[in-house]
Design a protein around this motif. Sequence first.
Motif, short mmCIF file in Angstrom:
data_model
loop_
_atom_site.label_atom_id
_atom_site.label_comp_id
_atom_site.label_asym_id
_atom_site.label_seq_id
_atom_site.Cartn_x
_atom_site.Cartn_y
_atom_site.Cartn_z
N VAL A 127 0.84 -1.19 0.00
CA VAL A 127 0.00 0.00 0.00
C VAL A 127 0.88 1.24 0.00
O VAL A 127 1.76 1.39 0.86
CB VAL A 127 -0.93 0.02 1.24
CG1 VAL A 127 -1.77 1.28 1.26
CG2 VAL A 127 -1.82 -1.22 1.25
N ARG A 128 0.63 2.11 -0.95
CA ARG A 128 1.36 3.37 -1.01
C ARG A 128 0.53 4.47 -0.34
O ARG A 128 -0.68 4.51 -0.51
CB ARG A 128 1.64 3.76 -2.46
CG ARG A 128 2.54 2.76 -3.19
CD ARG A 128 2.89 3.25 -4.58
NE ARG A 128 3.73 2.30 -5.29
CZ ARG A 128 5.04 2.19 -5.13
NH1 ARG A 128 5.67 3.01 -4.28
NH2 ARG A 128 5.73 1.29 -5.79
N PRO A 129 1.19 5.35 0.42
CA PRO A 129 0.43 6.39 1.11
C PRO A 129 -0.17 7.39 0.14
O PRO A 129 0.37 7.66 -0.94
CB PRO A 129 1.48 7.04 2.01
CG PRO A 129 2.79 6.76 1.33
CD PRO A 129 2.64 5.42 0.68
N ALA A 130 -1.32 7.95 0.54
CA ALA A 130 -1.97 9.00 -0.22
C ALA A 130 -1.55 10.35 0.34
O ALA A 130 -0.99 10.43 1.44
CB ALA A 130 -3.48 8.84 -0.15
N PRO A 131 -1.79 11.43 -0.38
CA PRO A 131 -1.47 12.76 0.18
C PRO A 131 -2.21 12.98 1.49
O PRO A 131 -3.43 12.79 1.57
CB PRO A 131 -1.96 13.73 -0.90
CG PRO A 131 -2.00 12.92 -2.17
CD PRO A 131 -2.34 11.53 -1.74
N GLY A 132 -1.48 13.36 2.54
CA GLY A 132 -2.12 13.56 3.83
C GLY A 132 -3.12 14.70 3.80
O GLY A 132 -2.95 15.66 3.04
N PRO A 133 -4.20 14.59 4.58
CA PRO A 133 -4.51 13.54 5.56
C PRO A 133 -5.31 12.38 4.99
O PRO A 133 -5.95 11.64 5.74
CB PRO A 133 -5.34 14.31 6.58
CG PRO A 133 -6.10 15.31 5.73
CD PRO A 133 -5.17 15.69 4.62
#
Length: 600
Positions: free
Chosen positions: A517-523
Amino acid sequence: MTTAPAQASFDDLGTLLADLTYVVVDLETTGGAETDRITEIGAVKVRGGEVLGEFQTLVNPRTDVPPLIAVLTGITNAMVAAAPPLREVLPAFLAFAQGCVVVAHNAPFDTGFLRRACEGLGYAYPRWPVLDTATLARVILLRDEVPNCKLGTLARHFRTAVTPNHRALTDAQATVDVLHGLMERVGNLGVHTLEDLQEFSRQVSPQRRARRTWAKDVPETAGVYLFVAEHEAGTGTPGGEAQRHVLYVGKSKNLRARVRTYFTAAEKRRRMDEMVRLATGVETIPCLTQLQADVLELRLIAAHAPRYNRRSKFPERVSWVKITDEAFPRLSIVAGVRDDGATYFGPFGRRQAAEDVVLAVYDGFPLRQCTARLSPTKPSAACALAGMRRCCAPCDGSVDRETYADLVEQVRGALCSDPRPAVRAVSARLTRLVGERRFEEAETIRRRLETLARTARRFHRVSSLAACPEIVAARREGDGWDIHVIRHGRLASTGVASRHDVPQAVARSTVATAETVRPAPGPLPAASIEETEQIADWLEQPGVRIMQIEGDWAWPLNAVLDHETFVHHALGGDAGPGAHLDAGSDPSPDAPPAYASLGA
């Protein structure tokens, strides 16, 4: 896809009709509107088509039998004069019918008399299962078969061994044959249990009843079910393949039991009756855990947008409040989060809620409300809000860039860390409005602040999980453990450790096979907002144990106020010790042990 078999399985849930004992009862009465009393009780006890016993007795009604009733039934005053009273007859009948299913033609009439008799004589009315052959006949038989559903008409239709003649035992004997005839008619429709037969006495369309056999091969496990409709492809469809449409997606702890309810009177929603008539089959996806089923349901609804799902069809339709990244930042309501260095707060399911939060900030802070891009070197004319002291007027140079930046930091802190400054900023005004009995204006401010506090809780639940690269958590279910791997707020893998497994070994295997899983732009989390909230609900349940965590799963001090604390602050109170500290902590003595103590 589950196809419709010719006959339902006898392993289905319910009490098999062949295993039940029935007492078919009929009462004769005096027929008076207010003084109607029992004159005769007749009953036949049957099981598996075999007569086990009969019960028949006249009853002294302690009143005259009207001449018309005497002619109709043949029961005269002379016949009942020496008969035992109801107080002597009723205990014998209750013992005869004990533990049986009570059957009657126009059952509410007979059971109503029996209920009133029990109440009048001080007996507890038995909670018999009741079947009404008249109601069953109206649903099972077609109009071209019988003109009406009177007992005499049904007796002729089913060629009963005796002809009903308005005497209790004879009518009960005829009703036995009618009951057996009705059971034969519905046997080939998959009706083999008492619960199934009772459904036929309710208003369930034939189309729904006929499709109840779709549940035959559905597993009795947790999972997701899909009602689908397949239609022949049009001439322009490549390959001529059938077109498949998902009509409805649901989840359940017991797929078979839940799917069965759609074909019974338990399902009362009108649109579901329409959906079942349009469907051509049911597909099921078993899941290892309930959380996996919850998440899969959300993903399938988002993927297919089924027309009969009223909620969650468009999870992407949310709003955010954005603090823009410019020389003099302002608030803006936007439809999505971008990786542009700006601060985002939300999400909001309704734009009105986002507008309430923006107005709550304006109530407490003199932030600029204009939409023009201001230059730090070229002043411009101030608007009317500056004269009303609702704006600090960076446009005309009333405040410099550094002072305005401090104000923006206060707003950013009120949205993303601690909403108490926003509450305190308007507490004096709110108290004044209440004192002046301007309750409508006070309620508007209170609603705005409450929306801010409620959204802050949602914001921190979602953003804290989105910031965690990995959480491995377990919760005991029965004799085993449900184990989940969460990455950036997304369910990445699921495992179940039975009582014979070592939970740590299952957890390591679950982590090894988990989705990347790649992080999405926070938040933003790496999943839908609803999925992350489902995961947060599960993590916050009692008994959940954090086996492994990468990153910090926590909320800022005082980030979330409960309702009582919120009202206290809004009316000018001070911060108390009841502020929420950490979403992942459990300070109670019953807190679950750490990873090292989680044993097989």
